[in-house]
Write an enzyme that holds these catalytic residues in place. Structure first.
Site, PDB file in Angstrom:
ATOM      1  N   CYS A  22      15.067 -29.028  -1.991  1.00 39.70           N
ATOM      2  CA  CYS A  22      15.179 -27.565  -2.008  1.00 39.70           C
ATOM      3  C   CYS A  22      13.840 -26.829  -2.037  1.00 39.70           C
ATOM      4  CB  CYS A  22      16.034 -27.149  -3.199  1.00 39.70           C
ATOM      5  SG  CYS A  22      16.412 -25.379  -3.175  1.00 39.70           S
TER       6      CYS A  22
ATOM      7  N   CYS B 164      29.032 -15.135   1.322  1.00 42.81           N
ATOM      8  CA  CYS B 164      28.629 -16.084   0.274  1.00 42.81           C
ATOM      9  C   CYS B 164      27.292 -15.666  -0.334  1.00 42.81           C
ATOM     10  CB  CYS B 164      28.449 -17.482   0.856  1.00 42.81           C
ATOM     11  SG  CYS B 164      29.852 -18.051   1.799  1.00 42.81           S
TER      12      CYS B 164
ATOM     13  N   CYS C  19      32.461 -15.392  -1.957  1.00 38.76           N
ATOM     14  CA  CYS C  19      32.049 -16.717  -2.419  1.00 38.76           C
ATOM     15  C   CYS C  19      30.724 -16.556  -3.151  1.00 38.76           C
ATOM     16  CB  CYS C  19      31.879 -17.653  -1.226  1.00 38.76           C
ATOM     17  SG  CYS C  19      31.231 -19.282  -1.682  1.00 38.76           S
TER      18      CYS C  19
ATOM     19  N   CYS D 277      15.913 -30.303  -7.555  1.00 43.87           N
ATOM     20  CA  CYS D 277      16.571 -30.862  -6.364  1.00 43.87           C
ATOM     21  C   CYS D 277      15.506 -31.160  -5.293  1.00 43.87           C
ATOM     22  CB  CYS D 277      17.618 -29.894  -5.831  1.00 43.87           C
ATOM     23  SG  CYS D 277      18.695 -29.253  -7.138  1.00 43.87           S
TER      24      CYS D 277
ATOM     25  N   CYS E 225      34.488 -24.754  -3.198  1.00 40.84           N
ATOM     26  CA  CYS E 225      33.789 -25.125  -1.967  1.00 40.84           C
ATOM     27  C   CYS E 225      32.772 -26.156  -2.396  1.00 40.84           C
ATOM     28  CB  CYS E 225      33.105 -23.872  -1.400  1.00 40.84           C
ATOM     29  SG  CYS E 225      31.915 -24.218  -0.094  1.00 40.84           S
TER      30      CYS E 225
ATOM     31  N   ARG F 221      32.953 -27.481   6.856  1.00 45.24           N
ATOM     32  CA  ARG F 221      31.934 -26.584   7.418  1.00 45.24           C
ATOM     33  C   ARG F 221      30.724 -27.339   7.942  1.00 45.24           C
ATOM     34  NH1 ARG F 221      30.717 -23.052   3.422  1.00 45.24           N
ATOM     35  NH2 ARG F 221      32.666 -22.057   3.953  1.00 45.24           N
TER      36      ARG F 221
ATOM     37  N   CYS G 194      13.449 -21.710  -9.132  1.00 47.78           N
ATOM     38  CA  CYS G 194      14.579 -22.362  -9.813  1.00 47.78           C
ATOM     39  C   CYS G 194      14.096 -23.475 -10.747  1.00 47.78           C
ATOM     40  CB  CYS G 194      15.549 -22.933  -8.786  1.00 47.78           C
ATOM     41  SG  CYS G 194      17.031 -23.633  -9.532  1.00 47.78           S
TER      42      CYS G 194
HETATM   43  N1  SAM Z   1      21.418 -23.029  -7.042  1.00 49.19           N
HETATM   44  C1  SAM Z   1      22.746 -23.216  -6.659  1.00 49.19           C
HETATM   45  C2  SAM Z   1      23.150 -24.655  -6.622  1.00 49.19           C
HETATM   46  O1  SAM Z   1      22.306 -25.499  -6.398  1.00 49.19           O
HETATM   47  O2  SAM Z   1      24.333 -24.926  -6.803  1.00 49.19           O
HETATM   48  C3  SAM Z   1      23.090 -22.578  -5.337  1.00 49.19           C
HETATM   49  C4  SAM Z   1      22.181 -22.612  -4.155  1.00 49.19           C
HETATM   50  S1  SAM Z   1      21.829 -24.193  -3.412  1.00 49.19           S
HETATM   51  C5  SAM Z   1      20.534 -23.794  -2.339  1.00 49.19           C
HETATM   52  C6  SAM Z   1      23.252 -24.566  -2.418  1.00 49.19           C
HETATM   53  C7  SAM Z   1      23.273 -25.847  -1.618  1.00 49.19           C
HETATM   54  O3  SAM Z   1      22.477 -25.714  -0.447  1.00 49.19           O
HETATM   55  C8  SAM Z   1      22.763 -27.114  -2.258  1.00 49.19           C
HETATM   56  O4  SAM Z   1      23.696 -27.686  -3.103  1.00 49.19           O
HETATM   57  C9  SAM Z   1      22.506 -27.995  -1.035  1.00 49.19           C
HETATM   58  O5  SAM Z   1      23.652 -28.759  -0.736  1.00 49.19           O
HETATM   59  C10 SAM Z   1      22.216 -26.994   0.090  1.00 49.19           C
HETATM   60  N2  SAM Z   1      20.810 -27.075   0.503  1.00 49.19           N
HETATM   61  C11 SAM Z   1      19.744 -26.599  -0.166  1.00 49.19           C
HETATM   62  N3  SAM Z   1      18.592 -26.869   0.479  1.00 49.19           N
HETATM   63  C12 SAM Z   1      18.928 -27.542   1.608  1.00 49.19           C
HETATM   64  C13 SAM Z   1      18.185 -28.117   2.680  1.00 49.19           C
HETATM   65  N4  SAM Z   1      16.857 -28.064   2.705  1.00 49.19           N
HETATM   66  N5  SAM Z   1      18.846 -28.726   3.675  1.00 49.19           N
HETATM   67  C14 SAM Z   1      20.197 -28.795   3.630  1.00 49.19           C
HETATM   68  N6  SAM Z   1      20.944 -28.284   2.652  1.00 49.19           N
HETATM   69  C15 SAM Z   1      20.343 -27.675   1.629  1.00 49.19           C
HETATM   70 FE1  SF4 Z   2      17.879 -24.624  -7.670  1.00 48.89          FE
HETATM   71 FE2  SF4 Z   2      17.694 -25.301  -5.111  1.00 48.89          FE
HETATM   72 FE3  SF4 Z   2      18.692 -27.026  -6.838  1.00 48.89          FE
HETATM   73 FE4  SF4 Z   2      20.106 -24.805  -6.218  1.00 48.89          FE
HETATM   74  S1  SF4 Z   2      19.583 -26.482  -4.851  1.00 48.89           S
HETATM   75  S2  SF4 Z   2      19.772 -25.678  -8.260  1.00 48.89           S
HETATM   76  S3  SF4 Z   2      18.425 -23.369  -5.905  1.00 48.89           S
HETATM   77  S4  SF4 Z   2      16.572 -26.245  -6.840  1.00 48.89           S
END
Ligand code: SAM
Ligand code: SF4
Ligand code: DTB
Length: 326
Positions: free
Chosen positions: A61, A98, A129, A58, A189, A261, A54
């Site tokens: 992530c 989802c 979703c 973040c 959501c 949730r 990606c």
């Molecule tokens: N890329 C898209 C986005 O960021 O909107 C969708 C997938 S992203 C993985 C969805 C959500 O998963 C993130 O906004 C975050 O809140 C949650 N998430 C991701 N990694 C996580 C982690 N290590 N622990 C807890 N929540 C996590």
């Molecule tokens: Fe990309 Fe992970 Fe951020 Fe979603 S949460 S935008 S998958 S880096």
């Protein structure tokens, strides 16, 4: 018709958070019972339809290319594979499917496949979703017309703390996509993650932003950070479990009609902590052994927990009755 929701000030929200725990839990459970069956939990199944690589940064992530994570980038998976997974999820009792993609935003060339996924899952009788990153107007309309029920787009934390966690997009970008989705008639959501080094005021402010959306999100995922190797938050200090329960309770009181949730992190939570979260008003969770890339409790483990607590998974039919009664 729903009554117009009250506007929440940060002071009022903080006052709830600061209540003695027993008073806070009693209020949250009372609000919960006015709006939901307290012994029913909505269950959703997640599937990563495009993993890793990606472009966003973040800090929590495992899928960000910028985190130097070892996870290799996949292409968008085939529609038939998605539908086969959806069928298994439905047969296992999930009512919402989802689909998540590690994108900053979808490319137009992916839209036909995404539309086919939504239509196929919908035809199986499950709620649909997706979470695909930012969307433009055209993409929102195409997904809406395909029958997308929910779009997940988390604000993750407070506006103040956002840039400590993500620098490749802004809090305002996030709100903009959410507004677009909501205006098109797709349910939102949106929630966040606790345990990223934020302060209590950031957690409370995040709830104030969500509760003051008009309407509030239909579904509010509260994730406990699952620290991922090679990410900047790999060694973040875990959140105190009672602080976590307080946020669930405040979310329940401020967003009485939303599904709250208990999201990522259940595999590290005791049965007692999960039970307290359900008492505080959480009434939805992810089922199945994997979230997107991280682990989740096994189905047998959840079945034991539900039996001990006398909880039942909500069926689609019960949900439609509630919707019809609004
Ligand atoms: N890329 C898209 C986005 O960021 O909107 C969708 C997938 S992203 C993985 C969805 C959500 O998963 C993130 O906004 C975050 O809140 C949650 N998430 C991701 N990694 C996580 C982690 N290590 N622990 C807890 N929540 C996590
Ligand atoms: Fe990309 Fe992970 Fe951020 Fe979603 S949460 S935008 S998958 S880096
Ligand atoms: C949400 O708030 N949590 C889900 C879902 N929305 C997409 C994702 C949790 C991801 C946990 C880390 C992982 O599996 O990589």
């Amino acid at each position: 018709m729903k009554n117009p929701a009250p506007i929440w000030s940060r002071e009022a929200a903080q006052a709830l958070y600061d209540l003695p725990l027993m008073d806070l839990l009693f209020r949250a459970q009372s609000v919960h019972r006015e709006n939901f069956d307290p012994n029913k939990i909505q269950t959703s199944k997640l599937l990563s339809i495009k993993t890793g690589g990606c472009a966003e940064d973040c800090a929590y992530c495992s899928q960000s290319a910028r985190n130097g994570s070892k996870l290799s980038a996949s292409k968008l998976i085939e529609v038939q594979r998605v539908l086969a997974e959806a069928r298994k999820a439905r047969d296992g009792g999930a009512t919402r499917f989802c689909m998540g993609a590690a994108w900053r935003e979808p490319k137009d060339r992916d839209m036909d496949a995404l539309v086919a996924m939504v239509e196929g899952v919908r035809d199986m009788g499950m709620e649909t979703c997706m979470t695909l990153g930012m969307l433009d107007d055209n993409q929102v309309i195409r997904l809406r017309d395909a029958g997308l029920d929910y779009y997940n787009h988390n604000i993750d934390t407070s506006e103040r703390y956002y840039s400590e966690v993500i620098t490749t997009r802004t809090f305002a970008d996030r709100i903009e996509t959410m507004n677009r989705v909501q205006e098109a008639g797709i349910k939102v959501c949106s929630g966040g993650i606790l345990g990223m080094g934020e302060e209590v005021r950031d957690r409370v402010d995040m709830l104030v932003t969500l509760a003051n959306m008009n309407p509030a999100p239909d579904s509010v995922p509260i994730n406990m950070l699952m620290p991922q190797e090679d990410t900047p938050l790999a060694d973040a200090k875990p959140i105190d479990p009672i602080d976590f329960v307080r946020i669930i309770a405040v979310a329940r009181i401020m967003m009485p009609q939303s599904y709250v949730r208990l999201s990522a992190g259940r595999s590290d939570m005791s049965e007692e902590l999960q039970a307290m979260c359900f008492f505080a008003g959480a009434n939805s969770m992810f089922v199945g052994e994997t979230l997107l890339t991280a682990e989740n409790p096994e189905e047998d483990t959840d079945a034991v927990l539900f039996a001990k607590l006398g909880l039942q998974a909500e069926t689609t039919a019960e949900k439609s009755c509630l919707d019809a009664a609004e």
